[in-house]
Design a protein around this motif. Structure first.
Motif, PDB file in Angstrom:
ATOM      1  N   LEU A 305       0.798  -1.228   0.000  1.00 49.42           N
ATOM      2  CA  LEU A 305       0.000   0.000   0.000  1.00 49.42           C
ATOM      3  C   LEU A 305       0.829   1.276   0.000  1.00 49.42           C
ATOM      4  O   LEU A 305       0.492   2.228  -0.702  1.00 49.42           O
ATOM      5  CB  LEU A 305      -0.947   0.000   1.204  1.00 49.42           C
ATOM      6  CG  LEU A 305      -1.782   1.267   1.394  1.00 49.42           C
ATOM      7  CD1 LEU A 305      -2.745   1.447   0.232  1.00 49.42           C
ATOM      8  CD2 LEU A 305      -2.553   1.211   2.705  1.00 49.42           C
ATOM      9  N   PRO A 306       1.918   1.384   0.756  1.00 51.85           N
ATOM     10  CA  PRO A 306       2.624   2.666   0.822  1.00 51.85           C
ATOM     11  C   PRO A 306       3.235   3.137  -0.491  1.00 51.85           C
ATOM     12  O   PRO A 306       3.574   4.308  -0.622  1.00 51.85           O
ATOM     13  CB  PRO A 306       3.731   2.402   1.858  1.00 51.85           C
ATOM     14  CG  PRO A 306       3.240   1.246   2.652  1.00 51.85           C
ATOM     15  CD  PRO A 306       2.484   0.406   1.684  1.00 51.85           C
ATOM     16  N   ARG A 314      -2.411   7.695   2.182  1.00 46.79           N
ATOM     17  CA  ARG A 314      -2.599   6.326   2.682  1.00 46.79           C
ATOM     18  C   ARG A 314      -3.722   6.288   3.715  1.00 46.79           C
ATOM     19  O   ARG A 314      -4.548   5.378   3.727  1.00 46.79           O
ATOM     20  CB  ARG A 314      -1.300   5.803   3.300  1.00 46.79           C
ATOM     21  CG  ARG A 314      -0.186   5.546   2.309  1.00 46.79           C
ATOM     22  CD  ARG A 314       0.884   4.635   2.892  1.00 46.79           C
ATOM     23  NE  ARG A 314       1.503   5.167   4.087  1.00 46.79           N
ATOM     24  CZ  ARG A 314       2.630   5.875   4.104  1.00 46.79           C
ATOM     25  NH1 ARG A 314       3.233   6.168   2.961  1.00 46.79           N
ATOM     26  NH2 ARG A 314       3.158   6.293   5.240  1.00 46.79           N
TER      27      ARG A 314
END
Length: 368
Positions: A305-306, A314
Motif C-alpha cells: 500500500l505505501p 494512505r
C-alpha cells in the motif's frame, strides 16, 4: 462472504499456512521475499483461478510439488461456513470444490468470493493495453448483470468462428453475412451491459476520487469499439470487405476501451505517478462500493500500500476501505508504514511473515 479460515499449501514459498483472519482488517508485515504477497496471491487464485503475478501456473506451484492447494471457509449470509477449495496441478488441470462437491468451473468461486486487488501493477489499468481496461469493466459487469457472462461467452465464440473464416480467405461478403447475425445480437448485448455498468460506476468513482484528492479532476469515457453513431450491425456490414482483406474482425466489442481523461488529456500522460495511483485506487474502490451496495460483500487485497502514496493519502485510502465494511488484507514491509488510525470498533489483526511462515503479531504493531 468473508474468509473465516484460510489454508494454503505449496504456493511459492508457502509450504503450509493456516490462519484465521479478521472479518475486517488484516495487516501482514514481512520483508521482501518473505511470502506476504503470496498470501494475497493464494486468495486471488481462489477467486479467479489464476495468479495476478504470472500467467504461468508452474511459477507459483512450489518446486518439486505436483500441485498447490488453497482452501477456505467462507462465512455465508446465513452465518454458516461454506467450504471452498481450488487445486492447481502442474499439468494445468484445475479442480474446484464447493461444500465438498466438484464445481463445473472457477466461475462458481468468483461468484462466491469477489476479490478486488490494489497493488503496484494496478498502474497497468492506465498504461496497459485496452484489454486490461476491458477486463476491469467485465469483472464489474459480471457481478452487476447476471445475464452478461452467457452473452459474453456466446459472443466470444461467434467472434472466434468469424475470425477463423476470415483467416482462411476467399470468403465472399454474402457468405460471411450469414455468420454475422449471432455475432451482432450477442455483441450488442455485451456492449449494452458494459455501457450501462460504466454509467452506473462513474458517479461512484467521482465521489471516491474527490475524497482522495478534491483537486483532481478526471473523467471516464466508454468507447464501445466502433462509431458511436452506428449500430453494431451497421459497423459490421460496412466493414465486411475490409475484414476480408485484413483477415480479422476490426470493429466490435473486442475493441472497447475505458478512456480516463484529465483536463490536460489522457490521465497517463498528464498525471504524476502518485495521482495515477489515486485514480486507479478510486476506480477499484468505486467498483467495490457499487458491488457492496448491491448486497455483494467482497474482499480487498492491498499489496504494498505505501508505494507511491504519502502518509496523508494512505490514511484517506484506508478510511475509504474501512467505510465499506469489507474484509481487507494489506501487506507492507514494515510496521512504520502501516501507522493508520482505525476506528476503535474495527477488528484489526496484525500478522508477521517470515520465510513462508505466518504468525499472529502482538498488539505492538497496532496503532497507538
Amino acid at each position: 462472504m468473508p474468509l473465516v479460515r484460510l489454508d494454503i499449501s505449496h504456493v511459492r514459498n508457502l509450504a503450509s499456512v493456516r490462519f484465521e483472519p479478521s472479518s475486517q482488517v488484516n495487516i501482514i508485515i514481512g520483508e521482501n521475499g518473505s511470502g506476504k504477497t503470496s498470501v494475497l496471491e493464494a486468495i486471488h487464485l481462489l477467486s479467479f483461478g489464476r495468479s495476478f503475478r504470472s500467467h504461468k501456473h508452474k511459477t507459483y506451484i512450489q518446486h518439486e510439488q505436483d500441485s498447490c492447494l488453497v482452501f477456505a471457509q467462507l462465512h455465508n449470509e446465513h452465518g454458516r461456513p461454506t467450504p471452498v477449495g481450488l487445486q492447481r496441478h502442474r499439468d494445468g488441470q484445475i479442480e474446484v470444490r464447493i461444500q465438498g462437491e466438484r464445481a463445473q468451473s472457477v466461475i462458481e468461486l468468483a461468484e462466491r468470493l469477489p476479490v478486488q486487488l490494489i497493488n503496484p501493477d494496478a498502474f497497468r489499468l492506465l498504461e496497459g493495453s485496452p484489454s486490461v481496461r476491458r477486463q476491469f469493466i467485465d469483472w464489474g459487469v459480471f457481478h452487476f448483470d447476471g445475464s452478461f457472462i452467457r452473452a459474453w461467452r456466446g459472443w466470444q465464440k461467434a467472434l472466434k468462428q468469424r475470425n477463423t473464416l476470415l483467416r482462411r480467405g476467399k470468403i465472399s461478403p454474402s457468405l460471411l453475412a450469414a455468420f454475422d447475425q449471432e455475432l451482432i445480437r450477442l455483441g450488442e448485448q455485451v456492449n449494452g451491459s458494459r455501457k450501462a455498468y460504466v454509467e452506473r460506476l462513474t458517479p461512484y468513482f467521482l465521489q471516491v476520487l474527490s475524497v482522495l484528492n478534491a483537486e483532481l479532476a478526471v473523467s471516464l469515457q466508454f468507447y464501445q469499439g466502433w462509431d458511436s453513431q452506428k449500430t453494431l450491425q451497421m459497423a459490421v456490414e460496412a466493414g465486411r470487405e475490409r475484414d476480408i482483406e485484413l483477415g480479422y474482425t476490426h470493429s466490435g466489442p473486442q475493441r472497447a476501451d475505458l478512456r480516463v481523461k484529465s483536463a490536460g488529456g489522457d490521465a497517463l500522460d498528464t498525471l504524476s505517478r502518485g495521482q495515477q495511483k489515486l485514480v486507479v485506487s478510486a476506480l477499484k474502490i468505486a467498483q467495490g462500493q457499487l458491488l457492496i451496495e448491491m448486497g455483494r460483500p467482497l474482499v480487498f487485497l492491498v499489496d504494498d500500500l505505501p508505494a507511491e502514496l504519502d502518509a496523508n493519502h494512505r490514511q484517506k485510502l484506508c478510511r475509504l476501505l474501512e467505510s465499506l465494511n469489507s474484509q481487507i488484507f494489506i501487506t507492507s514491509v514494515g510496521p512504520d508504514t502501516t501507522d493508520f488510525t482505525w476506528a476503535d470498533t474495527t477488528d484489526v489483526r496484525h500478522f508477521s511473515m517470515n520465510n513462508g511462515e505466518l504468525s499472529l503479531s502482538s498488539k505492538g504493531f497496532q496503532e497507538s
